[in-house]
Design an enzyme around this catalytic site. Sequence first.
Site, PDB file in Angstrom:
ATOM      1  CG  ASP A  17    -100.315   8.210  50.560  1.00 23.17           C
ATOM      2  OD1 ASP A  17     -99.258   7.761  50.063  1.00 23.17           O
ATOM      3  OD2 ASP A  17    -100.365   8.744  51.683  1.00 23.17           O
TER       4      ASP A  17
ATOM      5  CG  ASP B 239    -101.669   8.562  54.679  1.00 21.40           C
ATOM      6  OD1 ASP B 239    -100.812   7.656  54.657  1.00 21.40           O
ATOM      7  OD2 ASP B 239    -101.580   9.603  54.021  1.00 21.40           O
TER       8      ASP B 239
ATOM      9  CG  ASN C   8     -98.465   5.065  51.645  1.00 23.75           C
ATOM     10  OD1 ASN C   8     -97.238   5.046  51.597  1.00 23.75           O
ATOM     11  ND2 ASN C   8     -99.138   5.831  52.480  1.00 23.75           N
TER      12      ASN C   8
ATOM     13  CB  THR D 121    -100.591  13.000  54.902  1.00 29.93           C
ATOM     14  OG1 THR D 121    -101.802  12.329  54.494  1.00 29.93           O
ATOM     15  CG2 THR D 121    -100.918  14.077  55.925  1.00 29.93           C
TER      16      THR D 121
ATOM     17  CG  PHE E 283     -93.128   7.021  49.769  1.00 32.18           C
ATOM     18  CD1 PHE E 283     -94.458   7.438  49.757  1.00 32.18           C
ATOM     19  CD2 PHE E 283     -92.760   5.956  48.971  1.00 32.18           C
ATOM     20  CE1 PHE E 283     -95.395   6.792  48.966  1.00 32.18           C
ATOM     21  CE2 PHE E 283     -93.696   5.301  48.169  1.00 32.18           C
ATOM     22  CZ  PHE E 283     -95.017   5.720  48.170  1.00 32.18           C
ATOM     23  CG  ASN E 284     -95.681  11.508  51.097  1.00 34.05           C
ATOM     24  OD1 ASN E 284     -96.165  10.449  50.675  1.00 34.05           O
ATOM     25  ND2 ASN E 284     -95.928  11.970  52.296  1.00 34.05           N
TER      26      ASN E 284
ATOM     27  CG  HIS F 132     -93.866   9.236  58.640  1.00 31.44           C
ATOM     28  ND1 HIS F 132     -92.516   9.456  58.877  1.00 31.44           N
ATOM     29  CD2 HIS F 132     -93.976   7.922  58.316  1.00 31.44           C
ATOM     30  CE1 HIS F 132     -91.851   8.325  58.726  1.00 31.44           C
ATOM     31  NE2 HIS F 132     -92.695   7.383  58.388  1.00 31.44           N
ATOM     32  CG  ASP F 133     -99.026  10.703  56.712  1.00 35.17           C
ATOM     33  OD1 ASP F 133     -99.489   9.683  56.180  1.00 35.17           O
ATOM     34  OD2 ASP F 133     -98.023  11.294  56.271  1.00 35.17           O
TER      35      ASP F 133
HETATM   36  O1  RIB Z   1     -92.347   8.988  54.038  1.00 38.53           O
HETATM   37  C1  RIB Z   1     -93.512   8.847  54.816  1.00 38.53           C
HETATM   38  C2  RIB Z   1     -94.719   9.245  54.029  1.00 38.53           C
HETATM   39  O2  RIB Z   1     -94.879   8.398  52.889  1.00 38.53           O
HETATM   40  C3  RIB Z   1     -96.016   9.091  54.818  1.00 38.53           C
HETATM   41  O3  RIB Z   1     -96.948  10.034  54.362  1.00 38.53           O
HETATM   42  C4  RIB Z   1     -96.476   7.716  54.459  1.00 38.53           C
HETATM   43  O4  RIB Z   1     -97.889   7.546  54.609  1.00 38.53           O
HETATM   44  C5  RIB Z   1     -96.085   7.654  53.016  1.00 38.53           C
HETATM   45  O5  RIB Z   1     -97.134   8.280  52.266  1.00 38.53           O
HETATM   46 CA    CA Z   2     -99.131   9.250  53.591  1.00 42.93          CA
END
Ligand code: RIB
Ligand code: CA
Length: 318
Positions: free
Chosen positions: A9, A14, A38, A125, A167-168, A241-242
């Site tokens: 996303d 990403d 996102n 991701t 978040f994801n 993160h991703d």
């Molecule tokens: O919490 C971080 C994640 O949420 C990452 O994948 C970021 O791109 C968002 O999608």
């Molecule tokens: Ca992401």
Amino acid sequence: MYNVIMDCDPGHDDAIALLLASRADNIRILGVTTVAGNSTLENVTRNARRVLDYAGVTDVDVYAGANKPLMRELYRLTGAIIHGEDGLGGPEIPEAVTPVRPEHAVEFIIRTLRECPEKVVLVPTGPLTNIAMVLTQAPDVKEKIERIVIMGGAIYDPGNVTSAAEFNIYQDPEAARIVFQSGCDIYLNTLDISMKAVFYEEDKERIRAKGGRIPTFVAELLDFFGATHVEHFGFFACPIHDALCVGVLIDENLVTWEHTYVDVSVAEELTRGETVADLWNVTGHAPNCHIARTVNRERFVEMITEHMGRSYVSKGRP
Ligand code: RIB
Ligand code: CA
């Protein structure tokens, strides 16, 4: 060589994950699928396609997937704050030239898993909506999935939407529960390590100093992504993160893991999206997930810096 489907996303991190996978010697990207997270599905799909085109990765196709979570409305607040209204705030790159494929992402993933002569690694991701739909609609494909390397969750450290939820997972907790209970070999890169394997200003400037299209682009992505982390979280460093989900395929020693049982809260509000690990084996459930425990930050920074200086080399087909 890993055969990989990136489900994403974009999103700044990403985008860097896509760039890292495309530059990795041991990764063949079979396709990129997108999921609302996102930003809207339209935005994240546009972003995935134009990042790949900008990076010369025109022989890898993009397929749009779910435009909302399985059972909830799309949560828009955090994504816009951190990634900008269109999901990729900051650097200006051209619109894509390569068209997005008309096949739905879920159909593409199912078809590819059935047709590929080798096993496939799924690298989601973003929210796990597409992956949950694949596993629900076509359970037969599980035997073709080598592993699922997920960016999501938080076990020991707090979440980034609420203190309970990352978040994801927060975006689509029902989908996450389906994936965690699928029986697939799951590796979970959580905030516990992504908020430690961060990039400081000097790390970003080392990338910018390499010069050229991609290092400059990545530095500008981090300019924006870093600024929103300071503004929203008061956090003076930039987590990618991703990209860690790709990093662990490039270097199997980048992260250490703990095999445990993880479930997801699908309750409303307070604990929505919380990833809960049975660390002391009180539930009687067998482990279903490798959770990340430690990460080598210096190695990760070096990996990203070195790979961003590479050109794209197509890996062909399996
Ligand atoms: O919490 C971080 C994640 O949420 C990452 O994948 C970021 O791109 C968002 O999608
Ligand atoms: Ca992401």
